[in-house]
Design a protein around this motif. Structure first.
Motif, mmCIF file in Angstrom:
data_model
loop_
_atom_site.group_PDB
_atom_site.id
_atom_site.type_symbol
_atom_site.label_atom_id
_atom_site.label_comp_id
_atom_site.label_asym_id
_atom_site.label_seq_id
_atom_site.Cartn_x
_atom_site.Cartn_y
_atom_site.Cartn_z
ATOM 1 N N PRO A 141 41.145 38.503 44.908
ATOM 2 C CA PRO A 141 41.579 38.924 43.578
ATOM 3 C C PRO A 141 41.643 37.728 42.625
ATOM 4 O O PRO A 141 41.935 36.616 43.060
ATOM 5 C CB PRO A 141 42.986 39.474 43.825
ATOM 6 C CG PRO A 141 43.462 38.790 45.073
ATOM 7 C CD PRO A 141 42.267 38.337 45.847
ATOM 8 N N MET A 142 41.347 37.963 41.329
ATOM 9 C CA MET A 142 41.480 36.885 40.342
ATOM 10 C C MET A 142 42.414 37.363 39.255
ATOM 11 O O MET A 142 42.075 38.293 38.507
ATOM 12 C CB MET A 142 40.110 36.533 39.774
ATOM 13 C CG MET A 142 39.248 35.823 40.801
ATOM 14 S SD MET A 142 37.733 35.265 40.069
ATOM 15 C CE MET A 142 37.055 36.781 39.493
ATOM 16 N N GLY A 143 43.587 36.781 39.225
ATOM 17 C CA GLY A 143 44.569 37.155 38.205
ATOM 18 C C GLY A 143 45.546 38.197 38.732
ATOM 19 O O GLY A 143 45.264 38.915 39.699
ATOM 20 N N ASP A 144 46.708 38.246 38.034
ATOM 21 C CA ASP A 144 47.813 39.114 38.430
ATOM 22 C C ASP A 144 47.433 40.577 38.573
ATOM 23 O O ASP A 144 47.770 41.250 39.533
ATOM 24 C CB ASP A 144 48.899 39.031 37.339
ATOM 25 C CG ASP A 144 50.112 38.309 37.886
ATOM 26 O OD1 ASP A 144 50.097 38.030 39.102
ATOM 27 O OD2 ASP A 144 51.045 38.042 37.093
ATOM 28 N N GLU A 145 46.708 41.026 37.541
ATOM 29 C CA GLU A 145 46.364 42.439 37.478
ATOM 30 C C GLU A 145 45.530 42.859 38.705
ATOM 31 O O GLU A 145 45.656 43.975 39.203
ATOM 32 C CB GLU A 145 45.549 42.673 36.199
ATOM 33 C CG GLU A 145 45.462 44.113 35.793
ATOM 34 C CD GLU A 145 44.376 44.302 34.725
ATOM 35 O OE1 GLU A 145 43.848 43.303 34.214
ATOM 36 O OE2 GLU A 145 44.051 45.463 34.447
ATOM 37 N N ALA A 146 44.681 41.913 39.169
ATOM 38 C CA ALA A 146 43.772 42.233 40.274
ATOM 39 C C ALA A 146 44.509 42.331 41.617
ATOM 40 O O ALA A 146 43.999 42.948 42.549
ATOM 41 C CB ALA A 146 42.678 41.175 40.358
ATOM 42 N N THR A 147 45.698 41.741 41.709
ATOM 43 C CA THR A 147 46.385 41.689 43.002
ATOM 44 C C THR A 147 46.644 43.086 43.565
ATOM 45 O O THR A 147 46.371 43.357 44.725
ATOM 46 C CB THR A 147 47.710 40.898 42.878
ATOM 47 O OG1 THR A 147 47.383 39.646 42.284
ATOM 48 C CG2 THR A 147 48.349 40.656 44.225
ATOM 49 N N GLY A 148 47.140 43.997 42.721
ATOM 50 C CA GLY A 148 47.428 45.363 43.177
ATOM 51 C C GLY A 148 46.162 46.085 43.595
ATOM 52 O O GLY A 148 46.123 46.746 44.642
ATOM 53 N N VAL A 149 45.091 45.927 42.781
ATOM 54 C CA VAL A 149 43.819 46.595 43.099
ATOM 55 C C VAL A 149 43.293 46.063 44.440
ATOM 56 O O VAL A 149 42.837 46.823 45.302
ATOM 57 C CB VAL A 149 42.778 46.338 41.970
ATOM 58 C CG1 VAL A 149 41.453 46.990 42.314
ATOM 59 C CG2 VAL A 149 43.307 46.843 40.637
ATOM 60 N N TYR A 161 31.208 39.264 53.863
ATOM 61 C CA TYR A 161 31.205 39.540 52.419
ATOM 62 C C TYR A 161 32.517 39.094 51.791
ATOM 63 O O TYR A 161 33.556 39.126 52.441
ATOM 64 C CB TYR A 161 31.042 41.046 52.152
ATOM 65 C CG TYR A 161 29.652 41.542 52.476
ATOM 66 C CD1 TYR A 161 28.623 41.445 51.543
ATOM 67 C CD2 TYR A 161 29.379 42.073 53.732
ATOM 68 C CE1 TYR A 161 27.339 41.878 51.855
ATOM 69 C CE2 TYR A 161 28.097 42.506 54.053
ATOM 70 C CZ TYR A 161 27.078 42.399 53.104
ATOM 71 O OH TYR A 161 25.810 42.825 53.404
ATOM 72 N N THR A 162 32.450 38.697 50.534
ATOM 73 C CA THR A 162 33.675 38.502 49.764
ATOM 74 C C THR A 162 33.686 39.570 48.672
ATOM 75 O O THR A 162 32.675 39.758 47.967
ATOM 76 C CB THR A 162 33.713 37.102 49.134
ATOM 77 O OG1 THR A 162 33.718 36.134 50.185
ATOM 78 C CG2 THR A 162 34.968 36.902 48.293
ATOM 79 N N ALA A 163 34.818 40.295 48.618
ATOM 80 C CA ALA A 163 34.958 41.336 47.583
ATOM 81 C C ALA A 163 35.705 40.720 46.417
ATOM 82 O O ALA A 163 36.893 40.397 46.528
ATOM 83 C CB ALA A 163 35.718 42.534 48.147
ATOM 84 N N ILE A 164 34.997 40.503 45.296
ATOM 85 C CA ILE A 164 35.582 39.804 44.149
ATOM 86 C C ILE A 164 36.080 40.829 43.130
ATOM 87 O O ILE A 164 35.331 41.737 42.731
ATOM 88 C CB ILE A 164 34.543 38.860 43.518
ATOM 89 C CG1 ILE A 164 34.068 37.843 44.580
ATOM 90 C CG2 ILE A 164 35.128 38.142 42.306
ATOM 91 C CD1 ILE A 164 32.787 37.118 44.218
ATOM 92 N N ILE A 165 37.358 40.672 42.740
ATOM 93 C CA ILE A 165 37.936 41.603 41.765
ATOM 94 C C ILE A 165 38.620 40.803 40.658
ATOM 95 O O ILE A 165 39.642 40.139 40.908
ATOM 96 C CB ILE A 165 38.984 42.526 42.435
ATOM 97 C CG1 ILE A 165 38.370 43.219 43.671
ATOM 98 C CG2 ILE A 165 39.489 43.567 41.435
ATOM 99 C CD1 ILE A 165 39.400 43.876 44.556
ATOM 100 N N GLY A 166 38.034 40.822 39.442
ATOM 101 C CA GLY A 166 38.643 40.172 38.280
ATOM 102 C C GLY A 166 38.867 41.220 37.191
ATOM 103 O O GLY A 166 38.613 42.418 37.426
ATOM 104 N N SER A 167 39.300 40.767 36.007
ATOM 105 C CA SER A 167 39.615 41.754 34.956
ATOM 106 C C SER A 167 38.367 42.536 34.537
ATOM 107 O O SER A 167 38.428 43.734 34.265
ATOM 108 C CB SER A 167 40.271 41.067 33.764
ATOM 109 O OG SER A 167 39.506 39.938 33.427
ATOM 110 N N ASP A 168 37.208 41.858 34.513
ATOM 111 C CA ASP A 168 35.969 42.543 34.133
ATOM 112 C C ASP A 168 35.646 43.662 35.134
ATOM 113 O O ASP A 168 35.300 44.784 34.752
ATOM 114 C CB ASP A 168 34.834 41.487 34.113
ATOM 115 C CG ASP A 168 33.506 42.125 33.766
ATOM 116 O OD1 ASP A 168 33.492 42.968 32.848
ATOM 117 O OD2 ASP A 168 32.496 41.798 34.442
#
Ligand code: AMP
Length: 422
Positions: free
Chosen positions: A335-343, A380-387
């Motif tokens: 996860p990248m950023g606070d918002e992404a942590t929950g997702v 694999y790395t699953a990348i989750i940012g605001s975009d």
């Protein structure tokens, strides 16, 4: 800060990078035992000291010198188990398991405790796998026991193995052979070590087991047990050898092989590994037709073996570089950023139903997270940012090729199943 605590002498930790090898070997043992119709038994770590005195044998080194014996708070005399056979027999009798099956076949896995001098392949807490067949005197059971030990060790990839077998004869043969040996050794005592003087008194067969060079010279001239065996014992041993030949097991007969424990009758065997740098066996066992009665049961023939996991792993390492099993994960969720942590948390929970997933706990830069993912061996790395959150997608980076794929959040599990199994 100074380090305060260390594992006790003769004990060792099995660290996360070694544990997969242990688990793999244990699983293979379970698998082979199941294929031969053996059932698992789990017995306590401590028992009444008297069980081992009567089962393992009061005169053995194990009982005399190596047991962890202590009184409990009520003053009962207890010992940590130095081996499992007496406990398995005790459980077999206590629960009347002999009434349920004419022949009972057990396997076990677990720690044993002996106050031995620690050295290469010698610990105070070590781990054994083993089997016991209770209720038959058939030589096919002896052969099956030897075959399981052999196939287990071959199956985990060991090559430089040697299987030594011998017979000690039935109880009357053993008694006779002890007398013959005592007669032979009587006038050679001054050539034997101090321990062997003791053994001469307590159980002259054990002199044959001595590793002392001077004793070995004397032993080489000692009469073989084969010279005094009764006809039934000769036939039993011939049949064991015949079945082993049918099973294509490479073995050789060593007429001087006895075993450290006193309860063996007829067949005994030990398997050695030359290149492990260990001057002792990986495993061994034999027939113990007197033990069940010795611990208070009806006269019941039995046979079994045990093998030491530490020595097996040493032997594997001596033959090949350790497998780089490393634990490994399928997906590293970044996860990248606070918002992404929950997702990320939700995605990881979902993917764990089918895949091994490492979830990043902390807020870290993507390049650092990718480095961690490589170290962990993630596919694999699953990348989750605001975009990605805004577009309801996850970016899956293939850690081998570097390729990136954008996948709808709801499709990630199915996509991974297609691309990396699970
Ligand atoms: P035993 O129960 O003495 O017949 O030993 C069976 C197997 O357990 C041996 O072949 C070794 O692989 C293992 N073993 C026995 N004693 C130790 C020990 N002190 N440390 C490590 N392994 C041991």
């Amino acid at each position: 800060m100074s380090q305060k605590f260390k594992a006790m002498r003769g004990t060792h930790d099995i660290l996360p990078d070694e544990a997969p090898v242990w688990r793999d070997i244990e699983n293979r043992f379970v698998d082979i035992c199941s294929r031969y119709g053996y059932s698992e038994i789990r017995i306590p770590i401590f028992e009444a000291t008297e069980l081992f005195e009567r089962g393992t044998g009061f005169a053995t080194d194990v009982v005399q010198k190596e047991m962890y014996t202590f009184p409990d708070k009520k003053g009962r005399n207890l010992s940590l188990r130095p081996e499992a056979t007496p406990s398995v027999v005790r459980a077999h009798l206590e629960h009347s398991l002999g009434r349920k099956a004419r022949v009972a076949k057990y396997f076990y896995i677990g720690p044993m405790f002996r106050y031995d001098r620690p050295g290469a392949g010698r610990y105070r807490q070590f781990h054994q796998v083993g089997i016991e067949v209770i209720g038959t005197s058939s030589p096919t059971a002896d052969a099956e026991t030897i075959q399981i030990l052999w196939e287990f060790l071959k199956g985990i990839g060991l090559k430089d193995l040697k299987m030594r077998i011998n017979t000690l004869g039935c109880k009357p043969c053993r008694v006779k052979y002890s007398e013959v040996l005592r007669g032979f050794l009587e006038d050679k005592l001054e050539r034997l070590c101090g321990d062997c003087h003791d053994r001469f008194e307590r159980n002259p067969l054990r002199v044959l087991d001595c590793k002392n060079r001077a004793c070995k010279v004397v032993i080489a001239e000692a009469p073989d047990v084969t010279a005094i065996l009764c006809d039934e014992c000769v036939e039993h041993f011939d049949r064991v050898k015949g079945y082993l030949e049918l099973a294509k097991i490479e073995f050789y007969v060593d007429p001087k092989l006895v075993r450290g424990l006193d309860y063996y009758t007829r067949t005994v065997f030990e398997v050695f590994h030359e290149s492990a740098g260990v001057d002792s066996s990986l495993g061994g066992g034999g027939r113990y037709d007197e033990l069940v009665e010795g611990v208070g049961g009806p006269s019941t023939p039995a046979v079994g073996f045990s093998a030491g996991l530490e020595r097996i792993i040493l032997a594997l390492r001596a033959e090949k570089a350790p497998d780089d099993t490393g634990g490994g994960v399928d997906v590293y969720v970044a996860p990248m950023g606070d918002e992404a942590t929950g997702v990320a948390y939700e995605l990881a929970s979902e993917l764990r139903k089918t895949h091994a997933v490492w979830l990043e706990f902390d807020q870290r830069k993507l390049d650092r997270q990718l480095r961690s993912a490589s170290k962990l061996g993630a596919r694999y790395t699953a990348i989750i940012g605001s975009d990605e959150i805004a577009r309801n997608v996850v970016r899956l980076k293939d850690m081998n090729s570097g390729e990136q794929h954008e996948v709808d959040r709801g499709e990630v599990a199915a996509w991974l199943r297609k691309h990396c199994g699970g």
